[in-house]
Design an enzyme around this catalytic site. Structure first.
Site, mmCIF file in Angstrom:
data_model
loop_
_atom_site.group_PDB
_atom_site.id
_atom_site.type_symbol
_atom_site.label_atom_id
_atom_site.label_comp_id
_atom_site.label_asym_id
_atom_site.label_seq_id
_atom_site.Cartn_x
_atom_site.Cartn_y
_atom_site.Cartn_z
ATOM 1 N N THR A 31 8.218 -20.401 38.589
ATOM 2 C CA THR A 31 7.060 -20.688 37.757
ATOM 3 C C THR A 31 7.199 -19.672 36.603
ATOM 4 O OG1 THR A 31 5.733 -20.860 39.835
ATOM 5 C CG2 THR A 31 4.641 -20.814 37.847
ATOM 6 N N GLU B 290 4.166 -10.359 40.887
ATOM 7 C CA GLU B 290 2.921 -10.376 41.430
ATOM 8 C C GLU B 290 2.769 -9.062 42.363
ATOM 9 O OE1 GLU B 290 1.210 -14.820 40.843
ATOM 10 O OE2 GLU B 290 2.293 -14.166 42.791
#
Length: 405
Positions: A190, A276
């Site tokens: 992504t 993340e």
């Protein structure tokens, strides 16, 4: 918590490229979430896209438009992926391209759309179209920092790189931005990457460079093993630096390639550094393999092991997890007595078991560092491959559990 990722660099403007940013309020009111990149007439564009078969509508349309000619504008929105949206998604992406084309005075086929955000929700065209004139009116050659921020989703920091080189006595500029922090797995992720140069490059060579450099940078990073639906990396060459056209026979090709590789690598590594919840940046270096496929199988098995990644987060030198990952990587006739495994400069495994000089204290010292190299030497051939990843922390679970709330 970004690992070793500092502020944006001072960007050099790329002759023939302007960027504009606007707020469409796609996910959050007032957030700058719409970016337009303008390439001057005569520019060449090449790119690579996600391998996910459920590729998003903008990916399908961008590939289609790229085959039809030389693009003039790139349109990027965050907050909505326009993926898993079927025929409506394609219709919505076309509407956005047509609207921007009308505003800019070009054909819709000269627009490449890109989207990133939540999968499965209709693209809010009614919010995007009114913001297009604002983005166009904001076009500026020095807007790289604003664009880097405008393409962010769960990123904690914007990502960019910029450098200048000399080609045949001419100053050539390369600048780029990227985004991505989760759902990151090679064959894109992504992630979005946009790199531009004012070098004059033979069109077929530009395609080769985009593919090769992307393969060894963006396609060698992984956060969690999930290949997204929306990824793209685009390389723009405006040809306005005044250099002689770079071809595969040009003596200056290596200088240009090395500079582009540095930018590609910086942007790719920035994504891992900002993974993340990441607290550690990990290089997995597999050496002396028989083939690239074999080396990458070992590297990715380690990189995708939740047990390895959580041990890294805890700074726990549980080296048996790394050994087990190597053993289950599917290497045919692996000679356990011949291979070695190192954590930094500390040998973990030698002669089929724990290295005789290994101590828990030495392993713990390396695991406590924020940047760690895991090196596996198979001693079967001469091929080397590297993959970059990060650890799994509590924050990774929290970020992804609460992504839509």
């Amino acid at each position: 918590m970004a690992v070793g990722l500092g502020p944006l660099p001072d960007f050099y403007p790329v002759a023939g490229v302007r960027l504009g940013v606007a707020s469409a309020g796609i996910k959050k009111p007032g957030r700058k979430d719409l970016v337009v990149i303008e390439a001057a007439p005569g520019s060449q564009v090449a790119g690579i896209f996600t391998q996910n078969q459920f590729c998003a509508a903008p990916v399908t349309l961008a590939k289609e438009h790229l085959r039809q000619g030389a693009p003039r504008y790139l349109l990027i929105n965050t907050g909505n992926a326009n993926a898993g949206t079927g025929e409506r998604g394609l219709t919505d992406a076309r509407k956005c391209c047509e609207a921007l084309a009308k505003e800019a005075g070009v054909s819709a086929q000269e627009i490449l759309p890109f989207s990133t955000g939540v999968i499965g929700e209709p693209l809010p065209v009614d919010k995007i179209l009114p913001a297009l004139p604002t983005a166009l009116s904001a076009l500026d050659a020095n807007a790289w920092p604003d664009a880097a921020k405008g393409i962010m989703t769960t990123d904690t920091l914007p990502k960019g790189a910029s450098k200048q080189i000399q080609l045949g006595g001419k100053t050539v500029t390369i600048s780029g931005i990227s985004k991505g922090a989760g759902m990151i797995r090679p064959n894109m992720a992504t992630m979005l990457g946009f790199i531009a140069t004012d070098a004059r490059i033979e069109p077929r060579l530009l395609e080769i460079l985009a593919a090769e450099l992307g393969e060894h940078s963006f396609n060698r990073i992984t956060i969690d093993g999930d290949t997204s639906t929306n990824d793209a990396c685009m390389l723009i060459a405006t040809g306005q630096a005044g250099n002689d056209e770079i071809t595969r026979e040009s003596p200056d090709l290596k200088v240009l390639r090395d500079a582009l590789e540095e930018v590609f690598m910086t942007l790719a590594h920035a994504i891992v550094r900002d993974g993340e919840g990441a607290t550690k940046f990990i290089t997995i270096d597999v050496q002396k393999a028989v083939s690239s496929e074999e080396a990458l199988a070992v590297a990715y098995t380690i990189a995708h092991s939740p047990l390895v990644k959580t041990a890294l987060f805890a700074s726990d030198p549980n080296w048996g997890r790394i050994l087990a990952a190597v053993g289950r990587a599917g290497v045919h006739d692996l000679d356990l007595e011949a291979l070695t495994i190192h954590l930094g400069d500390v040998c973990l495994v030698r002669n089929g078991g724990r290295a005789e000089d290994y101590t828990e204290a030495r392993g713990k010292a390396v695991m406590s560092e924020s940047e760690i190299t895991i090196r596996v030497t198979l001693n079967r051939g001469e091929i080397r491959e590297r993959v970059w990843t990060c650890d799994f922390s509590h924050d990774y679970v929290t970020i992804n559990a609460e992504y839509r709330t």
